[in-house]
Write an enzyme that holds these catalytic residues in place. Structure first.
Site, PDB file in Angstrom:
ATOM      1  CD  GLU A 239      -2.724   1.257  -0.276  1.00 60.60           C
ATOM      2  OE1 GLU A 239      -2.158   1.816  -1.221  1.00 60.60           O
ATOM      3  OE2 GLU A 239      -3.854   0.724  -0.396  1.00 60.60           O
ATOM      4  CG  ASP A 315      -6.405   2.686  -4.641  1.00 59.36           C
ATOM      5  OD1 ASP A 315      -6.230   1.812  -5.532  1.00 59.36           O
ATOM      6  OD2 ASP A 315      -5.759   3.751  -4.599  1.00 59.36           O
TER       7      ASP A 315
END
Ligand code: AHR
Ligand code: AHR
Ligand code: AHR
Length: 518
Positions: A239, A315
Site C-alpha cells: 500500500e 483502492d
C-alpha cells in the site's frame, strides 16, 4: 551466486528427473507428463509444512489432491446463465471442454473463482473503490488458453479495467500476522499501470494507509519501486508502495523476470518479508529479497486487513494488465523448502502454451509431415533442414526453392528406439533420419542398429522457453536438439562443448512445430 547461476543449478538438478518423467509418460509429441495422479498438490504441501492454505484459486487445476469441486464459474452472454467448471478427476486439471461446450456460439466471462480451501474465500467481480468506480469488468473466459499436463485449460486474462475481490474473508492474515502466497502469471503479459496484484488488501476497497496491504505485484510500473532491467518485476504491494526490496525505489537484486509461465512469491511476518520467483515450467526458485520491512515508516508493524484482490490495487486502481493461472494464500510464513516442493509440483504439472491452432505450433503426430522453426529472436524465420548431410537451420519462406523446402520437411515417426518418443525421417531422402553423432545432428540412413535407433530418437516435451516443443535426446536425456551458429546439435545447458553454451539455451532448444514446407 547470481540469480542466473542459481536458476541454472536448480534446473540442472531437475532436468534428468524431468526427462525420465517424459519417457515414462508415453507422451505423444509435445504433451508433457500429466499431473493428474499427483498425491500432493500445492495446498497439501503447504499443509504438511505447517502453513496451510486459507485461500486457493485456480481456473486450471485442483490445488489439493482430493479437490473434486468447481474451480470457477462462467456466464454466457446469449442468455446470461452460468455454469460451474470443475475438474476432470479429483486433484486434476480443469474440464475446459465443459466451458467450450457451454460457451459455444456465444461469449463467456468468468464470474466466480472458487476458493478450494473450504473457507469460502471466493473471488467475484470487484466493487468500486477509492481510486476508481466499479463494479470492475469480468475476464473474458477464453482469452488466456493454456495447456496443463497436455489438457486444455483457461487462465484469467486481466485487461485493464478487470478485477476480482473478496472483502469478507475467513482465515486470511490481519494486522502483523504471518502469511505467504504464490501465483503463476503469464510473464509476457503485463503493463505499467497500477496494479496487477494477487493477495491481501483493504476490506473497504480504499487506501487506508501504509502497510494495509500485502500482495504480489507483477508488471513494470516504476512509480514506486522497481528492480534491474526494464521489467516486469515481482514486487510486494504493501500500500502506497510497490517494494522490490528494502528501499522505497530501486533494488538491484530484484531482476526482470518474464518466463512465459512465471512463479511469483511474496511472504511476510513481523519485520521480515521476502520476494521469490522462478520459471513455472522448469527449475527451482530464486530469492530476490529476504530481510526486514521497508525503511519507510508505516510498514512495521503491518496493518493487513485480509481482503483478497486479483488484477487490481488495494483502492481498486484498475489500470493494469496480466494473466493469472493459479495462486494461494497461507496462514503462517512458509519455509523456503515448502515453497521448493510447491515449485516442483508446479513444474511437474506441465504448463505449456496450447498446441494445435493456437498459433504456437502443432503437435508431432506420427505419420504427419512437419517443419521445425526456431524460436530464438535472431532466427524465427529459420527451420531445421539438412544440407550436405548435416542438420542446420536456414531461412525458409514461400519463395524458397523446392529443394530447400524439401530439405526442411520431416516425416514424424514413432521413435525408432521408443514409441514414447519420435524420430524424423527426411522428406526427400526416404530412409534417412535426423540422428546425432558426437553430439552434432546429421541426416543419415537408418542402418538398423540399436545405436542408430537411439541416436535418432527424440522425446518431446513442452518448449523450454514456453513456446512449441523441446526435443530431448533419447540416449542423452539432458541434451536437447539445439541450433548454435545455425548448426544443429544435441546440447546440454552449460555443458562442456561450445555449443552447450547457456546463453539463449532455452530459446535455442525450443521449436515451433509448423506445417510442412513440402
Ligand atoms: O501500493 C500501490 C497502490 O497504491 C495500491 O495498490 C493502491 O491501493 C494505491 O493506489
Ligand atoms: O543434405 C543433402 C543435400 O545437400 C541437400 O538436399 C542439399 O540442400 C544439399 O546440397
Ligand atoms: O552423439 C553422441 C554419440 O556419439 C552417439 O550416441 C554415438 O553415435 C556417437 O559416438
Amino acid at each position: 551466486m547470481n540469480v542466473l547461476s542459481q536458476l541454472r543449478r536448480a534446473r540442472k538438478a531437475l532436468i534428468s528427473a524431468g526427462a525420465a518423467v517424459a519417457l515414462a509418460a508415453g507422451l505423444q509429441a509435445g504433451i508433457p507428463a500429466s499431473s493428474q495422479a499427483a498425491t500432493s498438490q500445492p495446498c497439501d504441501i503447504y499443509a504438511s509444512g505447517g502453513t496451510p492454505c486459507v485461500a486457493a484459486h485456480s481456473t486450471t487445476r485442483a490445488l489439493y489432491a482430493s479437490y473434486n469441486g468447481p474451480l470457477y464459474q462462467v456466464r454466457r452472454s446469449s442468455d446470461n446463465t452460468t455454469r460451474d467448471i470443475g475438474v476432470l478427476s479429483a486433484g486434476g486439471v480443469a474440464d475446459a471442454a465443459a466451458q467450450d461446450s457451454f460457451c459455444s456460439g456465444t461469449t463467456c466471462v468468468i464470474t466466480v473463482i472458487y476458493d478450494q480451501s473450504g473457507r469460502g474465500n471466493n473471488l467475484t467481480q470487484a466493487p468500486g473503490g477509492g481510486a476508481a468506480g466499479g463494479p470492475d469488468n469480468l475476464a473474458n473466459a477464453t482469452a488466456a488458453p493454456t495447456t496443463v499436463g497436455g489438457h486444455k485449460a483457461y487462465g484469467v486474462y486481466v485487461a485493464p479495467g478487470t478485477g476480482y475481490r473478496n472483502n469478507h474473508t475467513n482465515g486470511i492474515a490481519t494486522g502483523d500476522q504471518p502469511e505467504g502466497m504464490y501465483a503463476i502469471f503469464d510473464g509476457t503479459h503485463y503493463n505499467g499501470g497500477c496494479c496487477f496484484d494477487y493477495g491481501n488488501a483493504e476490506t473497504s476497497s480504499n487506501d487506508t494507509g501504509n502497510g494495509h496491504m500485502e500482495a504480489i505485484y507483477f508488471g513494470n510500473i516504476k512509480v514506486w519501486g522497481y528492480g534491474a532491467g526494464n521489467g516486469p518485476w515481482i514486487m510486494a504491494d504493501l500500500e502506497n508502495g510497490l517494494f522490490s526490496g528494502v528501499n522505497q525505489h530501486y533494488n538491484a537484486n530484484d531482476p526482470t523476470i518474464n518466463y512465459r509461465y512465471t512463479t511469483a512469491i511474496i511472504k511476510g511476518e513481523p519485520n521480515h518479508w521476502a520476494i521469490r520467483g522462478g520459471n513455472a515450467q522448469s527449475g527451482g526458485l530464486s530469492t530476490f529479497y529476504n530481510g526486514v520491512r521497508p525503511n519507510v515508516s508505516g510498514y512495521n508493524p503491518m496493518h493487513k486487513e485480509g481482503a483478497i484482490i486479483l488484477g487490481i490495487g488495494g483502492d481498486n486502481s484498475k489500470g493494469a494488465a496480466g494473466t493469472f493461472y493459479e495462486g494461494v494464500m497461507t496462514s503462517g510464513y512458509p519455509s523456503d523448502s515448502t515453497e521448493s516442493a510447491v515449485q516442483a509440483n508446479i513444474t511437474a504439472a506441465g504448463y505449456a502454451t496450447s498446441s494445435g491452432g493456437g498459433g504456437t505450433g502443432g503437435t508431432l503426430t506420427p505419420g504427419s509431415s512437419v517443419s521445425l522453426r526456431a524460436t530464438t529472436a535472431c532466427c524465427t524465420d529459420r527451420y531445421i533442414r539438412h544440407q550436405n548431410d548435416q542438420a542446420v537451420t536456414s531461412v525458409i519462406n514461400s519463395s524458397s526453392s523446392s529443394l530447400d523446402k524439401n530439405d526442411a520437411t520431416w516425416i514424424v515417426h514413432s521413435g525408432l528406439a521408443s514409441s514414447s518418443c519420435v524420430s524424423f525421417e527426411s522428406k526427400n531422402y526416404p530412409g534417412d533420419y535426423l540422428r546425432h553423432q558426437n553430439f552434432q545432428v546429421y541426416r543419415q540412413t537408418n542402418d538398423g542398429s540399436a545405436q542408430f535407433a537411439a541416436d535418432a530418437t527424440f522425446c518431446p516435451q513442452s518448449g523450454k522457453n514456453g513456446q512449441g516443443v523441446s526435443l530431448a535426446s533419447y540416449n542423452y536425456p539432458d541434451r536437447f536438439i539445439r541450433h548454435y551458429n545455425n548448426t544443429v546439435y544435441v546440447a546440454s545447458n552449460g555443458g562442456s562443448h561450445t555449443f552447450d553454451s547457456s546463453t539463449s539455451w532455452t530459446d535455442d532448444v525450443s521449436w515451433i512445430v509448423d506445417a510442412p514446407w513440402a
